[in-house]
Write an enzyme that holds these catalytic residues in place. Structure first.
Site, PDB file in Angstrom:
ATOM      1  N   TYR A  87      -6.496 -18.369  -4.804  1.00  0.00           N
ATOM      2  CA  TYR A  87      -6.941 -18.994  -5.997  1.00  0.00           C
ATOM      3  C   TYR A  87      -6.502 -20.545  -5.661  1.00  0.00           C
ATOM      4  CZ  TYR A  87      -7.514 -20.370 -10.830  1.00  0.00           C
ATOM      5  OH  TYR A  87      -7.844 -20.932 -11.965  1.00  0.00           O
ATOM      6  N   ASP A  99      -2.905 -25.819  -0.081  1.00  0.00           N
ATOM      7  CA  ASP A  99      -2.811 -25.746  -1.496  1.00  0.00           C
ATOM      8  C   ASP A  99      -1.296 -25.109  -1.853  1.00  0.00           C
ATOM      9  OD1 ASP A  99      -2.920 -25.378  -4.236  1.00  0.00           O
ATOM     10  OD2 ASP A  99      -4.549 -24.275  -4.272  1.00  0.00           O
ATOM     11  N   LYS A 118       2.047 -27.408 -10.987  1.00  0.00           N
ATOM     12  CA  LYS A 118       3.166 -26.485 -11.532  1.00  0.00           C
ATOM     13  C   LYS A 118       4.527 -27.170 -11.536  1.00  0.00           C
ATOM     14  CE  LYS A 118       0.637 -22.444 -11.052  1.00  0.00           C
ATOM     15  NZ  LYS A 118      -0.500 -22.262 -10.229  1.00  0.00           N
TER      16      LYS A 118
HETATM   17  C1  LIG Z   1      -2.115 -22.321 -10.220  1.00  0.00           C
HETATM   18  C2  LIG Z   1      -3.099 -22.711  -9.153  1.00  0.00           C
HETATM   19  C3  LIG Z   1      -3.870 -23.695  -9.191  1.00  0.00           C
HETATM   20  C4  LIG Z   1      -4.433 -23.962 -10.387  1.00  0.00           C
HETATM   21  O1  LIG Z   1      -3.559 -24.982 -11.226  1.00  0.00           O
HETATM   22  P1  LIG Z   1      -3.896 -25.150 -12.677  1.00  0.00           P
HETATM   23  O2  LIG Z   1      -2.861 -25.968 -13.047  1.00  0.00           O
HETATM   24  O3  LIG Z   1      -3.955 -24.003 -13.122  1.00  0.00           O
HETATM   25  O4  LIG Z   1      -5.147 -25.799 -12.643  1.00  0.00           O
HETATM   26  C5  LIG Z   1      -4.365 -23.894  -7.691  1.00  0.00           C
HETATM   27  N1  LIG Z   1      -3.746 -23.561  -6.810  1.00  0.00           N
HETATM   28  C6  LIG Z   1      -2.759 -22.852  -6.700  1.00  0.00           C
HETATM   29  C7  LIG Z   1      -2.391 -22.122  -5.446  1.00  0.00           C
HETATM   30  C8  LIG Z   1      -2.369 -22.213  -7.956  1.00  0.00           C
HETATM   31  O5  LIG Z   1      -1.183 -21.365  -7.804  1.00  0.00           O
END
Ligand SMILES: *Cc1c(COP(=O)(O)O)cnc(C)c1O
Length: 437
Positions: free
Chosen positions: A152, A246, A274
């Site tokens: 994701y 990511d 995060k």
């Molecule tokens: C949470 C997450 C996102 C998206 O971040 P948001 O702040 O919810 O938009 C993207 N990549 C990874 C790996 C994530 O865990």
């Protein structure tokens, strides 16, 4: 010692609030996974957090193993973070002009990530990955992107192809509203399959980059197989494609310098989020000078944000990263999570319930299936009904586990030795519930 079990977990206030919320908010929530579709029942409305605990609107207290899906590595309401944010907020909420705090947080990020020469702050992980993808395309002049099934990367159009997290939980990995023309530029491959990546580069010549969760948290916790990340590094370098790690979830989580520190591999671009916001909305992307210098105003690739780098969010990030810059803290997190891992593995053996516990650092998942999970199709083999029974059995015992099989659990530095014992005891009893079912 037996646990106190709340046989009928009293959720009357949550139920009332959820009915009201559904009249005004889509599905009663502002992010799908919060609606508990993955485990059934009423989403638990929270009233407050304190250290390792969450307290709901009916007064039930839980040990929190979600941590707002990753940011709260220090636990709830860390006083260092609170005090710093408070001091900064008094001086203004947002200026729409530069402040020194942005440079301060950028320096902290760069110290942790040697692959990052320059940073751009944004307000969410989604914004970070969208912007990194635009930069990869702009810098290479190529269009296609490789991602992996069950990973994701936020809700950007190009990433909602075989997506994990809430999209997986709801069975909506490919979202309506994403034009075919755009989706056709996303090549989605099985995680941990380096051969598939090689084949894709042989078949297509306009691949701008590869985006990957270096340790996956969004199909449940799935570690990279030895050689997988290095393989991605080698192939992308060979084909002049951009490697995007990511690390929105893994950054400052599995090590201070994230997966790149843990596995010793440098990405071209890194996305963060995060933890770097310490619980306030922050995202970031950064990388090599020659790439980042192509972003406006240095270069032509446009990206902007009204609240990007706002003082409160920067202050929360700065206080959090300063606190985290401490090897002892990561050592303690590792020990805490390892203690729970051993306990749960023992309980799996004793109860004979078919389950595997996977963990990297302070991220983990209990999959209800008979084999290790290396990719999304294996993750989907897991028994989600069993997971849901387990989730509610844990909640009745005062432990808040992720309300979806496809989400990782997060340990915080606020957990005490007693909390850890209680998690293990509760997991053992919850597995017994499954054994008896
Ligand atoms: C949470 C997450 C996102 C998206 O971040 P948001 O702040 O919810 O938009 C993207 N990549 C990874 C790996 C994530 O865990």
């Amino acid at each position: 010692m037996r646990n106190r079990v709340r046989k009928n977990l009293e959720l009357n206030n949550s139920k009332k609030l959820f009915i009201e919320a559904q009249k005004h908010l889509v599905g009663g929530v502002n992010s799908p996974v919060r609606a508990f579709k993955g485990v059934g029942g009423t989403p638990i409305f929270m009233a407050r957090g304190k250290g390792a605990y969450l307290i709901d609107v009916d007064g039930n207290r839980y040990i929190d193993l979600v941590g707002s899906w990753g940011p709260l590595i220090l636990g709830h309401v860390s006083l260092d973070v609170l005090n710093h944010v408070r001091r900064i907020l008094r001086k203004g909420f947002t200026f729409g002009a530069p402040s020194a705090l942005e440079t301060e947080l950028a320096v902290l990020v760069k110290k942790a990530y040697t692959s990052i020469d320059k940073v751009r702050f944004v307000s969410s992980g989604t914004e970070a990955t969208l912007s990194a993808l635009r930069l990869a395309r702009g810098a290479t002049g190529k269009k296609k992107i490789i991602k992996f099934e069950g990973c994701y990367h936020g809700h950007g159009d190009s990433f909602l192809v075989s997506a994990g997290s809430g999209a997986a939980t709801l069975g909506l990995p490919d979202s309506p509203g994403v034009p075919e023309e755009l989706a056709s530029l996303t090549i989605s491959l099985p995680y941990n399959d380096i051969k598939a990546v090689e084949d894709a580069f042989t078949r297509f010549d306009d691949i701008a980059g590869v985006i990957v969760e270096p340790v996956v948290g969004n199909m449940g916790l799935v570690p990279p197989k030895p050689g997988f990340l290095q393989g991605l590094r080698d192939i992308t370098s060979k084909h002049n494609a951009i490697l995007i790690f990511d690390e929105v979830m893994t950054g400052f989580r599995i090590a201070y310098g994230g997966a790149q520190e843990l596995y010793g591999i440098k990405a071209d671009l890194t996305t963060l989020g995060k933890i770097i916001g310490g619980g306030l909305p922050v995202g970031a992307y950064g990388g090599r000078e020659d790439l980042m210098s192509q972003v406006a105003p240095e270069g032509p690739i446009y990206q902007a944000g009204t609240l990007s780098g706002n003082p409160a969010a920067m202050a929360a990030g700065i206080a959090t990263l300063k606190k985290l810059n401490d090897d002892q803290l990561y050592k303690k997190l590792e020990e805490s999570a390892a203690f729970v891992e051993e306990g749960i593995k023992r309980a799996i053996q004793k109860t004979g319930v078919e389950a595997v516990f996977q963990r990297v650092g302070s991220m983990a998942t209990l999959f209800f299936c008979g084999h290790p999970v290396e990719n999304y199709s294996q993750a989907k083999d897991a028994d989600r009904k069993k997971y849901s029974t387990f989730f509610w059995a844990m909640a009745q015992r005062g432990v808040y586990f992720p309300p979806s099989q496809f989400e990782a659990a997060f340990f915080s530095a606020a957990l005490s030795a007693n909390d850890l014992k209680k998690i293990v005891r509760s997991a053992h009893e919850s597995l017994q519930v499954l054994q008896e079912a």
